[in-house]
Write a protein that holds these residues in place. Structure first.
Motif, PDB file in Angstrom:
ATOM      1  N   PHE A 106       9.119 -10.819   4.295  1.00 43.04           N
ATOM      2  CA  PHE A 106       8.226  -9.391   4.684  1.00 43.04           C
ATOM      3  C   PHE A 106       7.056 -10.169   5.142  1.00 43.04           C
ATOM      4  N   LYS A 107       5.810  -9.025   6.124  1.00 44.12           N
ATOM      5  CA  LYS A 107       4.711 -10.039   6.802  1.00 44.12           C
ATOM      6  C   LYS A 107       3.714  -8.803   6.460  1.00 44.12           C
ATOM      7  N   PRO A 108       2.332  -8.701   6.958  1.00 44.54           N
ATOM      8  CA  PRO A 108       1.559  -7.795   6.180  1.00 44.54           C
ATOM      9  C   PRO A 108       1.918  -6.097   7.940  1.00 44.54           C
ATOM     10  N   GLY A 109       1.735  -5.424   7.059  1.00 41.01           N
ATOM     11  CA  GLY A 109       2.242  -3.944   8.453  1.00 41.01           C
ATOM     12  C   GLY A 109       3.810  -4.312   7.863  1.00 41.01           C
ATOM     13  N   ASP A 110       4.256  -4.456   7.476  1.00 36.38           N
ATOM     14  CA  ASP A 110       5.733  -3.993   7.716  1.00 36.38           C
ATOM     15  C   ASP A 110       6.494  -2.560   6.847  1.00 36.38           C
ATOM     16  N   GLU A 111       6.994  -1.520   6.929  1.00 37.37           N
ATOM     17  CA  GLU A 111       7.004  -0.374   6.049  1.00 37.37           C
ATOM     18  C   GLU A 111       7.776  -0.764   5.634  1.00 37.37           C
ATOM     19  N   VAL A 112       8.182  -0.573   4.317  1.00 38.00           N
ATOM     20  CA  VAL A 112       9.381  -0.906   3.109  1.00 38.00           C
ATOM     21  C   VAL A 112       9.250   0.087   2.188  1.00 38.00           C
TER      22      VAL A 112
ATOM     23  N   ALA B  43       0.739   4.123  -8.308  1.00 40.00           N
ATOM     24  CA  ALA B  43      -0.886   3.376  -7.896  1.00 40.00           C
ATOM     25  C   ALA B  43      -0.796   3.660  -6.709  1.00 40.00           C
ATOM     26  N   GLU B  44      -2.292   2.978  -6.562  1.00 42.15           N
ATOM     27  CA  GLU B  44      -2.442   2.522  -4.907  1.00 42.15           C
ATOM     28  C   GLU B  44      -1.436   1.698  -4.228  1.00 42.15           C
ATOM     29  N   TYR B  45      -1.541   0.989  -5.005  1.00 41.03           N
ATOM     30  CA  TYR B  45      -0.989  -0.220  -4.444  1.00 41.03           C
ATOM     31  C   TYR B  45       0.334  -1.038  -5.717  1.00 41.03           C
TER      32      TYR B  45
ATOM     33  N   LYS C  10       1.143  -1.216   0.048  1.00 38.92           N
ATOM     34  CA  LYS C  10      -0.147   0.215   0.277  1.00 38.92           C
ATOM     35  C   LYS C  10       0.804   1.182  -0.142  1.00 38.92           C
ATOM     36  N   VAL C  11       0.887   2.033  -1.111  1.00 33.75           N
ATOM     37  CA  VAL C  11       2.152   2.668  -1.545  1.00 33.75           C
ATOM     38  C   VAL C  11       1.521   4.265  -0.520  1.00 33.75           C
TER      39      VAL C  11
ATOM     40  N   GLY D 214       6.011   2.313   1.469  1.00 29.69           N
ATOM     41  CA  GLY D 214       4.674   1.924   1.947  1.00 29.69           C
ATOM     42  C   GLY D 214       4.259   1.107   2.690  1.00 29.69           C
ATOM     43  N   VAL D 215       3.830   0.658   2.708  1.00 33.97           N
ATOM     44  CA  VAL D 215       2.991  -0.526   3.938  1.00 33.97           C
ATOM     45  C   VAL D 215       2.824  -1.852   3.336  1.00 33.97           C
ATOM     46  N   ILE D 216       3.195  -2.895   3.282  1.00 38.90           N
ATOM     47  CA  ILE D 216       2.840  -4.105   3.239  1.00 38.90           C
ATOM     48  C   ILE D 216       1.746  -4.532   3.235  1.00 38.90           C
ATOM     49  N   GLN D 217       0.946  -5.358   2.596  1.00 44.21           N
ATOM     50  CA  GLN D 217      -0.501  -5.612   2.836  1.00 44.21           C
ATOM     51  C   GLN D 217      -0.886  -6.862   2.931  1.00 44.21           C
ATOM     52  N   THR D 218       0.176  -7.681   1.777  1.00 39.13           N
ATOM     53  CA  THR D 218      -0.099  -9.352   1.883  1.00 39.13           C
ATOM     54  C   THR D 218       1.111  -9.393   1.428  1.00 39.13           C
ATOM     55  N   SER D 219       1.868 -10.700   1.835  1.00 37.07           N
ATOM     56  CA  SER D 219       3.534 -11.598   1.381  1.00 37.07           C
ATOM     57  C   SER D 219       3.273 -12.824   0.978  1.00 37.07           C
TER      58      SER D 219
END
Length: 311
Positions: free
Chosen positions: A80-86, A100-102, A33-34, A70-75
């Protein structure tokens, strides 16, 4: 999701806002999620049908951009796991689809965003910082005590390169217009050159390494001041046979380099950001609805540091 597509090569009017499906991810990929996008000169060149346009021209739709934070939504990666800031530069020099938004991104091209760095700063530390790292460290092998010249030192790649070269222990000279002298010296440069009216051809051959972020006519300026056995890396344009021959006659190593996505390298950048060794200068931040304005700012050729777009 909100997306900006390129209808056809041309002006900023060819950038169109549309709704597209959120991308599916494959094995080894993550869905981000960008939060912030970095805009670079390569973006505007591709929009015009130049540079790397051939790499994306057959895609449908064409979605520009490579630099994201952004933030990981699915992996679908153990990294990486969801919620990780990358953050990272996605699929360069291919189709990054960052406007794009994602964004679906290979996990191998991302790194964890340091907690002390904002999403805007992280996005601003992708293509330019990777270019600086791959030019100075990977290819240039810059060492402590060497004399280094950074052209366009107030620009995106330039301002990170000055900081990195100082970290490596080099004696750094940066070029810019006179109005950006204090900015360049504030980055840590030991010397500033106002490129306007400066006669390169009468200078001594004093530099061990030159990073040429301008290309074209400036290659000859770089050759003129590089020591025998020294190295020039040019990033904007390829080298003609004539330029290569002139460099060979002067016994100067002259190369063209195109930055590439690299998870290992972006992790090195993350470490430098976390330690405060490098700090991107974000001169302007635009909203996602202002992508055309962001492109026009880049095209002005007067951007100090970086331009980012927030979602």
């Amino acid at each position: 999701m909100k997306t900006i597509i390129l209808n056809a090569p041309g002006s900023v009017d060819q950038l169109e806002y549309v709704d597209t499906a959120i991308p599916e991810i494959g094995a080894g990929e993550v869905l981000v999620k960008v939060k912030s996008i970095s805009v670079n000169p390569v973006d505007t060149k591709v929009r015009e049908g130049k540079g790397l346009y051939a790499a994306v021209k057959d895609a449908s739709p064409i979605i520009l951009g490579w630099d994201i934070a952004g933030v990981i939504q699915t992996s679908r990666s153990e990294s990486f796991k969801p919620g990780d800031e990358v953050f990272g530069m996605v699929n360069f020099p291919g189709h990054g689809k960052a406007y794009a938004e994602y964004v679906a991104a290979p996990a191998s091209q991302l790194a964890i965003k340091p907690a002390n760095v904002s999403f805007e700063e992280a996005a601003a530390s992708t293509l330019v910082a990777l270019t600086a790292w791959q030019a100075l460290v990977t290819n240039g092998k810059v060492e402590a005590g060497q004399s280094v010249l950074i052209h366009a030192a107030a620009g995106g790649v330039g301002h990170i390169s000055v900081q990195l070269a100082k970290h490596l222990g080099a004696i750094v000279t940066g070029t810019s217009s006179s109005k950006n002298k204090d900015f360049v010296l504030g980055l840590g440069a030991d010397r500033h050159i106002d490129y306007r009216g400066f006669d390169w051809q009468i200078q001594s051959r004093q530099y061990d390494f030159v990073l040429d972020t301008i290309g074209g006519y400036n290659i000859d300026n770089s050759i003129a001041v590089t020591r025998e056995g020294g190295t020039i890396i040019s990033i904007p344009t390829g080298l003609s046979d004539e330029v290569s021959e002139r460099a060979k006659e002067k016994r100067v190593n002259c190369y063209f380099m195109l930055v590439k996505s690299s998870g290992d390298d972006i992790k090195q950048i993350a470490s430098l950001l976390e330690k405060g060794v490098i700090k991107p200068h974000v001169s302007q931040s635009f909203d996602f609805s202002q992508m055309r304005e962001a492109h026009l700012q880049i095209e002005s050729g007067r951007t100090v540091g970086k331009v980012v777009v927030a979602l």
